[in-house]
Write a protein that holds these residues in place. Structure first.
Motif, PDB file in Angstrom:
ATOM      1  N   TYR A 288      42.890 -18.747  -9.853  1.00 57.39           N
ATOM      2  CA  TYR A 288      41.932 -17.783 -10.397  1.00 57.39           C
ATOM      3  C   TYR A 288      42.287 -16.372  -9.941  1.00 57.39           C
ATOM      4  O   TYR A 288      41.632 -15.406 -10.312  1.00 57.39           O
ATOM      5  CB  TYR A 288      40.505 -18.127  -9.974  1.00 57.39           C
ATOM      6  N   THR A 326      39.207 -21.367  -4.114  1.00 60.28           N
ATOM      7  CA  THR A 326      37.938 -21.652  -4.784  1.00 60.28           C
ATOM      8  C   THR A 326      37.605 -23.136  -4.696  1.00 60.28           C
ATOM      9  O   THR A 326      38.432 -23.948  -4.286  1.00 60.28           O
ATOM     10  CB  THR A 326      37.975 -21.247  -6.270  1.00 60.28           C
ATOM     11  N   ASP A 331      42.206 -25.343  -9.238  1.00 64.16           N
ATOM     12  CA  ASP A 331      42.794 -24.272  -8.442  1.00 64.16           C
ATOM     13  C   ASP A 331      43.862 -24.816  -7.498  1.00 64.16           C
ATOM     14  O   ASP A 331      43.714 -24.841  -6.282  1.00 64.16           O
ATOM     15  CB  ASP A 331      41.681 -23.557  -7.665  1.00 64.16           C
TER      16      ASP A 331
END
Ligand SMILES: *Cc1c(COP(=O)(O)O)cnc(C)c1O
Length: 381
Positions: A288, A326, A331
């Motif tokens: 991200y 995250t 991720d």
């Protein structure tokens, strides 16, 4: 506002002194300058920069000062930004879907070239853009492999349809040209050959002598140890194939690299939050953040581990599962990453060639993503 206040010798110098909690993108203007000169002096035509790949003002300014005089823009924000920094630069608006109000911004800011791949979007351009001295490039696609990512999945007319559009562009009084994008991180120069030959066929089918051929972006950066970009050889191939395919009707050439210009000018510095139970590595940046692209572009294998004192960890490496910070299971860097056997909490992991599609696509998901910027003299690790 500028985040850059001081110039550091290299990334490890910065990491040792600052012990940053957040990920850092290290920018070496000297590397960007050298790459810009390589394109400007080596490419057999006009070099334009695809702003979306890294839209930071200092990147645009450095490229402009290095002699890059054209910019490929995709939105009013990019148009206004380039116009403010480089008012005399040539802007090419090559996002083939636009609203009338977006087109109005482009006209007001003096955009000189627009790409198109559909009849209805061409209608809009004819209705809203004065034809005089303005180019419309018809974007076409081929079912070609070779790139990391298929750009033809969204944009590009078929060869047959491109010929019809090209004839309409000429009949409407615009400067007729053609463009394609072979796909990003395209490590196979032969992809350009197929496209250039198809461009000649389209022009012939349409009975149009094209002014320019824009051979797209797609030029690779040095993301992987084993795959060293062969830019000069690719430039030579593009020149040769264009001569052969078009003969006396040879168009002027344009390219619009994003990654190929900025990729190698930045290195990403992350830190190790935890080597959990001695196996999985958790970094303070991930999919991200600046590593978003790892989902669909060949992952970066030019990776190095430094200890908290800024010393590179040498010796053995082994494959590790690497997660971002995250709580989302997506991720994770796909596959496994070769990292030092000695990797520990508080170490730094550096990813080279991270200038493209990193700053631009970073998010603040889960409260992470406070990506810092640091300017360095050298990216040598
Ligand atoms: C994204 C894009 C580029 C730049 O692509 P790179 O692979 O980064 O060189 C160039 N032209 C168009 C139309 C694009 O959409």
């Amino acid at each position: 506002m500028r985040a850059v206040t001081q110039i550091w010798k290299n990334p490890s110098d910065y990491l040792r002194v600052n012990q940053p909690e957040n990920p850092v993108l290290f920018f070496a203007p000297s590397v960007l300058y050298a790459q810009a000169r390589l394109f400007v002096t080596g490419f057999p035509g006009l070099v334009t920069y695809a702003v979306k790949s890294n839209p930071q003002e200092m990147v645009i300014e450095n490229l402009w000062m290095a002699g890059v005089t054209g910019f490929d823009v995709a939105s009013p924000v990019e148009i206004r930004k380039v116009h403010a920094i480089a008012p005399t630069a040539k802007m090419h608006y090559n996002n083939p879907v636009r609203t009338p109000s977006e087109i109005a911004v482009a006209v007001a800011c003096g955009v000189v070239s627009y790409s198109v791949d559909s009849a209805t979007e061409l209608d809009k351009l004819i209705a809203h853009v004065p034809a005089t001295d303005t180019e419309i490039t018809v974007r076409f696609k081929l079912p070609v492999a070779g790139a990391a990512y298929n750009f033809g999945a969204k944009f590009g007319a078929t060869v047959e349809f491109a010929a019809q559009l090209l004839a309409r562009v000429r009949d409407a009084g615009f400067i007729p040209s053609l463009t394609f994008h072979p796909g990003t991180q395209c490590t196979d120069p032969a992809a350009w050959q197929s496209y250039i030959e198809a461009a000649a066929q389209i022009a012939q089918k349409a009975g149009v002598r094209i002014a320019r051929l824009n051979v797209g972006g797609g030029f690779p950066s040095h993301r992987e140890h084993e795959i060293v970009p062969q830019l000069e050889a690719t430039f030579a191939l593009i020149a040769r194939v264009t001569d052969q395919a078009f003969g006396a009707d040879r168009p002027a050439l344009v390219c619009e690299p994003g990654r190929g210009l900025v990729g190698d000018a930045f290195t990403l510095g992350t830190s190790v939050k935890a080597v959990r139970d001695g196996t999985h590595v958790f970094l303070n940046d991930g999919l991200y953040g600046a590593l978003m692209e790892c989902h669909w572009v060949a992952s970066v294998d030019r990776v190095a581990v430094f200890d908290a004192m800024g010393q590179r960890r040498m010796g053995g490496t082994s494959p590790r599962v690497v997660f971002g910070p995250t709580c989302d299971s997506v991720d994770r860097i796909p596959g496994e990453v070769m990292l030092s056997d000695a990797i520990s909490d508080g170490d730094f992991v550096l990813f080279e060639s991270m200038g493209a599609y990193s700053w631009a696509t970073n998010t603040e998901f889960n409260g992470f993503g406070a990506l810092a910027l640091a300017q360095v003299l050298s990216l040598e690790l």
